[in-house]
Design an enzyme around this catalytic site. Structure first.
Site, short mmCIF file in Angstrom:
data_model
loop_
_atom_site.label_atom_id
_atom_site.label_comp_id
_atom_site.label_asym_id
_atom_site.label_seq_id
_atom_site.Cartn_x
_atom_site.Cartn_y
_atom_site.Cartn_z
CD GLU A 1 -2.67 -1.07 2.66
OE1 GLU A 1 -3.57 -1.89 2.80
OE2 GLU A 1 -2.40 -0.20 3.52
CE LYS B 1 5.53 5.05 6.69
NZ LYS B 1 5.32 6.42 7.11
NE ARG C 1 -2.06 3.63 12.84
CZ ARG C 1 -1.27 2.57 12.92
NH1 ARG C 1 0.03 2.74 13.01
NH2 ARG C 1 -1.77 1.37 12.91
NE ARG D 1 2.11 6.97 16.24
CZ ARG D 1 3.12 6.40 15.62
NH1 ARG D 1 3.33 6.65 14.36
NH2 ARG D 1 3.92 5.59 16.26
CD GLU E 1 -1.08 8.53 7.72
OE1 GLU E 1 -1.40 7.61 8.51
OE2 GLU E 1 0.00 9.15 7.80
CG PHE F 1 -4.45 2.18 6.76
CD1 PHE F 1 -4.27 1.51 7.96
CD2 PHE F 1 -4.02 3.49 6.66
CE1 PHE F 1 -3.67 2.14 9.03
CE2 PHE F 1 -3.43 4.14 7.74
CZ PHE F 1 -3.24 3.45 8.92
NE ARG G 1 8.31 0.47 16.57
CZ ARG G 1 7.75 1.49 15.93
NH1 ARG G 1 7.50 1.41 14.65
NH2 ARG G 1 7.46 2.60 16.57
CE LYS H 1 8.92 2.56 10.24
NZ LYS H 1 8.70 3.54 11.27
P1 AMP Z 1 6.20 5.63 10.90
O1 AMP Z 1 5.36 6.70 11.54
O2 AMP Z 1 7.30 6.16 10.05
O3 AMP Z 1 6.61 4.59 11.88
O4 AMP Z 1 5.26 4.85 9.85
C1 AMP Z 1 4.05 4.24 10.19
C2 AMP Z 1 2.93 5.20 9.92
O5 AMP Z 1 2.66 5.30 8.53
C3 AMP Z 1 1.60 4.80 10.47
O6 AMP Z 1 1.51 5.08 11.84
C4 AMP Z 1 0.63 5.61 9.64
O7 AMP Z 1 0.43 6.87 10.22
C5 AMP Z 1 1.37 5.84 8.34
N1 AMP Z 1 0.75 5.25 7.16
C6 AMP Z 1 0.67 5.86 5.95
N2 AMP Z 1 0.08 5.08 5.05
C7 AMP Z 1 -0.24 3.93 5.67
C8 AMP Z 1 -0.87 2.71 5.25
N3 AMP Z 1 -1.27 2.53 4.00
N4 AMP Z 1 -1.01 1.75 6.17
C9 AMP Z 1 -0.59 1.90 7.45
N5 AMP Z 1 0.01 3.03 7.89
C10 AMP Z 1 0.19 4.04 7.02
#
Ligand code: AMP
Length: 609
Positions: free
Chosen positions: A295, A297, A302, A317, A347, A388, A464, A470
């Protein structure tokens, strides 16, 4: 959780726990071997006297063994009347309200200092001076109450735990004009009735820094021990309810059968499931079993969207309730989601009305944090929602269902409308090449990268793991906690010119410094940040010359060109040429990266050279 502390300042626990000079280690070992005298919990009419809780806090602070801490908490919980169990468990876990409850006390260090001064009759400079000496405002309040000769002992009813909780609720709910004064008055009311030791912990509770070294999972284990219920069931009930108080009460009154009944519930937000980083899409696909959902990102915020059939509420979050700031999103959800009760995840993205393109993350935050003039910013910065995940629909919890099924349910109940509510684009594939194409397309479109998800995985709140990975472009960033700063000179006079960064040790107990960041910030940002740290959040805990220490609260995402070994910082590593990417206002200090990640990146860089 152990915290960093101003250099040169002494913590009260160092007075309490330090054994006499010379025979430190033996003394400590002897003390830990000896069973501590059992703790008697004093109760009154379904409630617990706060003095008993303060006594427990003090003992927890003294003992370092986790096992002993668990036993002590279990002992306390067993003696606790049912009606007070929820509050007691929440307080013991160093929370003021249960995890799902988005209310906050809104009291910073400065305001607390003022409150202590007024409550004890000391001058504000006296309070500041003592704070410098003791390094902890709880100890300051305790010391000043001890010095104050008038005796509270005969003049007031002893405080109970539920009274303290009720006052905290009032403090959190005060708003509007004169709110600060009213909050102070409520806290002064508590301090006026507190014995010195109680004051130490009341103040620390308000600042959410108990220093008892008790984490949520310590209390989980204690609940299991106290009421003879399975630890796994306690953990699961806590994960799904996000309420350690409820779990304690149910464990005590209904046992394992009761715990099994605890499930997700709309309007009770949970901790989101977190993603692990993978180096590339191929590796990510392999991690999820060869076939997965890829998917885009999106770079937004969030959100967890809850509906109980009457009302829709939106949480970040970190479980901040941002419903009020996002009326357009709420309306869109009501229009597009065809179900009464639900918990959805997605998101929120801010869109430029002229170009239709996503706006920088900062602008979205500006929108989300907005308290006034909502209608105005709503037109300026419209928000779209990309969903999502789907965790609950009309009485049915889906946390145990595989992701594939949850996505199918999401598709069933959402009627997509462009510009309002959409589903995140998804490609199901077992072909790394196809996945890589999607990754590159995502980057070209200006997105952060892709998420790769395990189609068969359940949803594990707050964890986690490898159910969701990611993938971002190669140069990784670090999320660091800001623990200090240096006042600027010349052009930067009056502004914090650089910030001291730290990451957690392996156990997430101690913060280790990794470098200073002073670039990547224009004058406007410098000004905004100084205001944020010094005034709005009131985080300064110590100042000496140009150096300032901050209470660890704000997280900076930084990029850098290299990592080197260096004795200059307590981690043994130094980030080279760090630049601020953004302030991670969506992360708490506990979400920052650990030294493990620093070490991994360091080793990867070595391999490349
Ligand atoms: P990070 O904040 O860098 O740890 O990345 C995870 C975050 O990506 C999640 O907490 C979401 O806010 C965001 N995110 C963006 N697109 C998506 C998606 N398609 N699925 C899940 N999380 C997503």
């Amino acid at each position: 959780m152990a915290r960093t502390r101003p250099p040169g300042s002494r913590r009260l626990d160092s007075f309490i726990t330090s054994p006499p000079k010379g025979k430190g280690k033996e003394e400590k070992e002897r003390r830990e071997r000896e069973p501590s005298p059992s703790l008697e919990v004093k109760t009154t009419d379904g409630d617990v006297y706060y003095s008993s809780l303060a006594e427990a806090f003090e003992r927890l602070e003294r003992i370092s063994s986790r096992k002993a801490k668990i036993a002590l908490i279990a002992q306390f919980l067993r003696q606790c009347p049912e009606d007070a169990l929820d509050t007691v468990a929440v307080f013991l876990a160093n929370q003021v309200f249960p995890g799902w409850d988005s209310r906050e006390l809104g009291i910073g260090t400065k305001l607390m200092q003022k409150t202590i001064a007024q409550a004890t009759g000391a001058s504000e400079s006296e309070v500041t001076e003592l704070f410098k000496q003791l390094g902890d405002l709880g100890s300051v309040a305790e010391e000043l109450l001890r010095r104050k000769k008038t005796s509270t002992l005969f003049s007031s009813q002893p405080l109970t735990v539920q009274e303290v909780r009720e006052t905290f609720e009032k403090v959190a709910e005060v708003e509007g004009e004169g709110a600060v004064k009213r909050k102070m008055r409520l806290l002064m009311g508590l301090l006026a009735r507190a014995r010195p030791k109680e004051a130490r912990y009341l103040v620390r509770q308000v600042l959410e820094e108990l220093r008892t070294g008790v984490r949520e999972n310590t209390v989980e284990e204690a609940i299991s021990q106290a009421f003879g219920v399975s630890k796994k069931l306690v953990e699961r009930a806590h994960m799904l309810s996000n309420d350690i108080g409820l779990v304690a009460k149910v464990a005590a009154t209904e046992g394992e059968e009761g715990l099994k009944q605890i499930d997700l519930k709309p309007m009770r937000p949970i901790k989101p499931m977190l993603a692990q980083a993978a180096r590339n899409v191929k590796e990510a696909l392999a991690e999820v079993g060869g076939k997965g959902a890829v998917e885009i990102k999106l770079d937004g915020a969030r959100v967890q969207v809850h509906s109980d059939g009457e009302e829709v509420r939106v949480y970040t979050r970190r479980i901040e309730d941002v419903t009020h700031a996002l009326p357009d999103l709420v309306e869109a959800v009501k229009e597009c989601v065809d179900a009464d009760e639900f918990i959805l995840e997605g998101e929120a993205v801010a869109i430029d009305p002229e170009t239709g393109k996503p706006r920088p993350f900062q602008e979205l935050l500006h929108r989300i944090k907005r308290k006034y003039d909502i209608e105005e910013v709503r037109r300026e910065i419209p928000v779209e929602l990309y969903l999502f995940d789907c965790l609950y629909v009309d009485g049915e919890s889906l946390v145990d269902a595989p992701f594939e099924e949850r996505r199918r349910r999401l598709e069933e109940i959402v009627n997509e409308q462009e510009g309002k509510v959409m589903l995140v684009d998804q490609l199901i594939t077992d072909d790394p090449k196809e996945a890589a194409e999607m990754f590159h397309e995502a980057l070209e479109m200006g997105h952060e990268g892709v998420m790769v998800k395990d189609l068969s995985a359940d949803y594990t709140p707050g964890v986690r793991g490898k159910k969701m990975l990611k993938v971002k472009p190669v140069l990784e960033t670090l999320d660091c906690v800001v623990v200090g700063g240096i006042w600027g000179k010349g052009k930067r006079k009056g502004l914090i010119g650089s910030y001291l960064l730290a990451v957690w040790d392996e156990n997430k107990e101690k913060l280790l410094e990794v470098g200073k960041v002073g670039t990547g910030m224009d004058d406007e940002t410098l000004e905004r940040l100084t205001k944020l740290f010094v005034e709005e959040k009131d985080l300064v805990v110590e100042e000496s010359g140009r150096e300032v220490r901050f209470k660890p609260e704000i997280v900076f995402e930084v990029e850098f060109e290299d990592i080197q070994k260096s004795p200059k910082y307590s981690s043994g590593f130094a980030l080279r040429f760090p630049r601020l990417v953004r302030v991670r206002e969506d992360l708490g200090p506990e979400d920052a990266d650990t030294i493990k990640k620093v070490r991994r990146i360091y080793e990867e860089i070595l391999k490349k050279h």
